[in-house]
Design an enzyme around this catalytic site. Structure first.
Site, PDB file in Angstrom:
ATOM      1  N   GLU A  35       0.837  -1.200   0.000  1.00 24.73           N
ATOM      2  CA  GLU A  35       0.000   0.000   0.000  1.00 24.73           C
ATOM      3  C   GLU A  35       0.868   1.245   0.000  1.00 24.73           C
ATOM      4  OE1 GLU A  35      -3.630   0.427   2.501  1.00 24.73           O
ATOM      5  OE2 GLU A  35      -2.508   2.111   3.379  1.00 24.73           O
ATOM      6  N   THR A  43      -3.913   4.837  -1.592  1.00 20.01           N
ATOM      7  CA  THR A  43      -4.946   5.290  -0.666  1.00 20.01           C
ATOM      8  C   THR A  43      -5.707   6.506  -1.191  1.00 20.01           C
ATOM      9  OG1 THR A  43      -3.400   6.686   0.567  1.00 20.01           O
ATOM     10  CG2 THR A  43      -3.662   4.404   1.301  1.00 20.01           C
ATOM     11  N   ALA A  82      -9.508  11.109   3.347  1.00 18.28           N
ATOM     12  CA  ALA A  82     -10.831  11.301   3.932  1.00 18.28           C
ATOM     13  C   ALA A  82     -11.620  12.336   3.143  1.00 18.28           C
ATOM     14  CB  ALA A  82     -10.702  11.741   5.388  1.00 18.28           C
ATOM     15  N   HIS A 104      -7.902   2.887  -3.970  1.00 17.42           N
ATOM     16  CA  HIS A 104      -8.821   3.012  -2.843  1.00 17.42           C
ATOM     17  C   HIS A 104      -9.954   3.963  -3.217  1.00 17.42           C
ATOM     18  CE1 HIS A 104      -6.219   1.598   0.762  1.00 17.42           C
ATOM     19  NE2 HIS A 104      -5.785   1.032  -0.347  1.00 17.42           N
ATOM     20  N   TYR A 132     -11.375  -5.814  10.309  1.00 16.32           N
ATOM     21  CA  TYR A 132     -10.634  -5.632  11.565  1.00 16.32           C
ATOM     22  C   TYR A 132     -10.388  -6.986  12.207  1.00 16.32           C
ATOM     23  CZ  TYR A 132     -10.830  -0.540  11.998  1.00 16.32           C
ATOM     24  OH  TYR A 132     -10.633   0.802  11.819  1.00 16.32           O
ATOM     25  N   ASP A 150     -19.301  -8.119  13.094  1.00 19.19           N
ATOM     26  CA  ASP A 150     -18.295  -7.815  12.083  1.00 19.19           C
ATOM     27  C   ASP A 150     -18.275  -8.878  10.987  1.00 19.19           C
ATOM     28  OD1 ASP A 150     -17.577  -5.545  13.424  1.00 19.19           O
ATOM     29  OD2 ASP A 150     -15.766  -6.389  14.322  1.00 19.19           O
ATOM     30  N   LYS A 163     -20.732  -7.729   2.591  1.00 23.61           N
ATOM     31  CA  LYS A 163     -19.851  -7.172   1.570  1.00 23.61           C
ATOM     32  C   LYS A 163     -19.576  -8.212   0.481  1.00 23.61           C
ATOM     33  CE  LYS A 163     -17.333  -4.065   4.729  1.00 23.61           C
ATOM     34  NZ  LYS A 163     -16.020  -3.791   5.364  1.00 23.61           N
TER      35      LYS A 163
END
Length: 306
Positions: free
Chosen positions: A25, A56, A59, A85, A156, A169, A176
């Site tokens: 990344e 990435t 925000a 992303h 996570y 989760d 998804k």
């Protein structure tokens, strides 16, 4: 000394079953100096032939143009497969869909679909726009409606800070997948046993898509605490103890960071994990060393290893 008496790194040198698949990344640079550093890192890691490299997205789409430029340059100047992303924060569906179409036209076939954090509020309260995508599940469905992208989503390895339980989760992950996700990448972690217990629950729940452990070899422990705290990532006491008293000794911190991450990866490889996603922070040195320990080598143009 027998192989069973060797530590994880030495065992890796003695030979893992096969080198793992890796992905890296990167973040779009903000300055010309950062641009040079980014492409130096890409140049160092590209010969390891990662499965893909992700870029990435800030925000609220704050790096939209820089992300697109970086992805476009990767497509034009390298043989790497970029994964862009994309978040749904502070943007309408129409605006996000425009980005998705732009990526398809540019030749991007892999998107990392994330809900994202509010602008300037990592770990802050998320408020969806009425005319936007509600979350990463809706975003994944929107991406797949536009084109047959590969879609990676986040996971996570401990309870999400906004979730009530691991079971919830896992249900979100399944949603998804139903929406079209083809791979999951975990947030970084440092408790290997906890990760393995979590993954046992994920697989027992019937999740079969590839899941890449997220590895972040960070030598600045204070900076790591600032990143981990707002999103609820636990940092074990032993990790802090290793960096104690080394504020003015960056070289020793870097050696410790590489050792910790390499040991984690070797242990995970011995547990059968063969895909690793490295959060590079736009630096190649630590990640390159860890990949070397895992058995990855640069390939020559003739197809051999250098």
């Amino acid at each position: 000394m027998t192989d069973t008496a060797l530590g994880p790194i030495a065992r890796a040198g003695a030979g893992l079953a096969a080198p793992p698949r890796v992905s890296f990344e990167f973040s779009p640079p903000k300055t010309e100096e950062a641009e040079v550093a980014l492409w130096e890192a890409i140049g160092r890691l590209a010969p390891l032939h990662p499965a893909f490299v992700s870029v990435t997205y800030g925000a609220g789409g704050s790096t939209r143009d820089r992300t697109h430029r970086t992805v476009s340059r990767l497509l034009a100047e390298t043989d790497l497969s970029p994964a862009a992303h994309l978040t749904c924060v502070d943007a309408s569906r129409a605006e996000v869909d425009e980005v998705i179409h732009d990526y398809w036209e540019a030749g991007v076939r892999h998107i990392v679909a994330l809900r994202g954090d509010p602008p300037g509020q990592i770990g802050g309260v998320y408020v969806p726009r009425p005319d936007g995508y509600l979350n990463a599940t809706e975003l994944t469905a929107g991406i797949r409606a536009i084109g047959p992208f590969e879609v990676s989503v986040s996971l996570y390895p401990q309870t999400h800070p906004e979730s009530g339980s691991i079971d919830h989760d896992i249900d979100v992950l399944k949603a998804k997948i139903d929406a079209g996700a083809t791979r999951a990448i975990t947030q970084f972690f440092y408790e290997v046993d906890g990760f393995l217990r979590f993954m046992d629950r994920v697989r027992k729940a019937g999740v079969t898509i590839p899941i890449s452990p997220g590895i972040m070899p960070v030598s600045n422990f204070k900076g790591l605490k600032r990143m981990a705290g707002p999103v609820g990532i636990p940092l074990p006491g032993w990790l802090g103890a290793l960096f104690e008293g080394l504020d003015k000794d960056p070289e020793t911190r870097r050696m410790i960071a590489a050792g910790v991450a390499a040991e984690m990866c070797v242990k995970l490889a011995e547990e059968g994990y063969s895909d690793f996603h490295f959060y590079t922070l736009n630096r190649a040195d630590l990640v390159y060393a860890i990949c070397r320990i895992l058995g990855l080598r640069e390939r020559t143009e003739a197809g051999g290893q250098g």
